[in-house]
Scaffold this active site. Structure first.
Site, mmCIF file in Angstrom:
data_model
loop_
_atom_site.group_PDB
_atom_site.id
_atom_site.type_symbol
_atom_site.label_atom_id
_atom_site.label_comp_id
_atom_site.label_asym_id
_atom_site.label_seq_id
_atom_site.Cartn_x
_atom_site.Cartn_y
_atom_site.Cartn_z
ATOM 1 N N HIS A 181 0.784 -1.229 -0.057
ATOM 2 C CA HIS A 181 -0.103 0.010 -0.155
ATOM 3 C C HIS A 181 0.795 1.287 0.027
ATOM 4 O O HIS A 181 0.768 2.231 -0.815
ATOM 5 C CB HIS A 181 -1.008 -0.072 1.293
ATOM 6 C CG HIS A 181 -2.016 1.164 1.208
ATOM 7 N ND1 HIS A 181 -2.971 1.116 1.996
ATOM 8 C CD2 HIS A 181 -2.160 2.055 0.279
ATOM 9 C CE1 HIS A 181 -3.769 2.303 1.829
ATOM 10 N NE2 HIS A 181 -3.220 2.959 0.735
ATOM 11 N N GLU A 209 0.793 7.902 -3.806
ATOM 12 C CA GLU A 209 1.753 7.616 -2.611
ATOM 13 C C GLU A 209 2.810 8.377 -2.717
ATOM 14 O O GLU A 209 3.474 8.753 -1.795
ATOM 15 C CB GLU A 209 2.197 6.127 -3.000
ATOM 16 C CG GLU A 209 1.043 5.133 -2.548
ATOM 17 C CD GLU A 209 0.272 5.279 -1.246
ATOM 18 O OE1 GLU A 209 0.990 5.362 -0.271
ATOM 19 O OE2 GLU A 209 -0.850 5.490 -1.278
ATOM 20 N N HIS A 261 3.090 10.942 0.438
ATOM 21 C CA HIS A 261 3.806 10.271 1.171
ATOM 22 C C HIS A 261 5.434 10.387 1.046
ATOM 23 O O HIS A 261 6.120 10.993 1.790
ATOM 24 C CB HIS A 261 3.655 9.020 1.707
ATOM 25 C CG HIS A 261 2.157 8.850 2.218
ATOM 26 N ND1 HIS A 261 1.774 9.238 3.204
ATOM 27 C CD2 HIS A 261 1.035 8.221 1.405
ATOM 28 C CE1 HIS A 261 0.391 8.993 3.516
ATOM 29 N NE2 HIS A 261 -0.137 8.348 2.573
#
Length: 233
Positions: free
Chosen positions: A67, A121, A125
């Protein structure tokens, strides 16, 4: 005796403190203390009201998929979207694409190649870890962690299989700890019948991204009951 020069220097210091008090905060806003490395079970992702869509490249393997690798602070908060000037650039990870499709597949609808998932992502992040990992290193490091932590094999070794059966939460955590050497945090979801399922596994990684550590703080995701289902995929 206070000279004109000392008065000027003092005035400059005062101006810097008063007018730019957040300078050090801004420079540290993309800093962090550790990573959560999160993997998800595709059978649980798909077995919900939201359902799922397989990637355009076909159904992923029946294995935990990545993930993300998420920078976090030890107080339980986390930075996000830290650098608008560092967009996702597929060309920087051209040598990783094949492995990305295998280990980091998208299950979102409509079907996609995975690029939108990886872009999200990185920009949410990954940009917050640029002081340690550039874009290529961020994805390469995450793929390496997937290889290092074979969660499915650890569970199977303990007799915990994705067969639709129910297993105790403690046995699942013990099996993953036995396989990785560290305590995991387990997140569950609920299927259409109301069964609690093994959904995501969190492990913690030091800020260099090089080694697993015990989690300084537990995540805030959905908790599990004492017995959880491990659905097939």
């Amino acid at each position: 005796m206070v000279t004109m020069k000392s008065r000027v220097n003092a005035s400059l210091v005062f101006i810097l403190i008063v007018i730019f008090p957040c300078a050090s905060v801004l420079s540290a806003s993309a800093d962090f203390d550790f990573f959560y490395f999160v993997q998800q079970w595709p059978g649980s992702y798909c077995d919900t009201k939201k359902s799922c869509c397989y990637p355009t490249t076909g159904k992923p393997a029946a294995d935990f998929g990545i993930h993300g690798l998420w920078p976090n602070y030890e107080d339980g908060t986390y930075p996000s979207n830290c650098d608008d000037n560092s967009p996702f650039d597929k060309s920087t990870i051209s040598d990783l694409i094949s492995n990305m499709r295998k280990s980091w597949p998208t299950l979102a609808c409509p079907s996609g190649t995975g690029e939108a998932f990886w872009e999200h992502e990185w920009e949410k992040h990954g940009t917050c870890s640029e002081s340690v990992l550039d874009q290529h290193d961020y994805f390469k490091t995450t793929l390496g962690l997937k290889q290092q932590t074979n969660i499915l094999q650890a569970l199977k070794t303990a007799g915990i299989n994705p067969d639709g059966g129910s297993y105790s939460l403690e046995s699942i955590k013990d099996a993953i700890k036995e396989g990785t050497g560290f305590d995991p945090w387990i997140e569950c979801n609920t299927d259409e019948s109301g069964n609690t399922q093994l959904y995501q596994v969190y492990l913690c990684v030091d800020r260099s991204g090089s080694k697993l550590i015990e989690c300084p703080v537990k995540p805030r995701g959905r908790k599990c009951g004492s017995e959880i289902e491990f659905p097939s995929f």
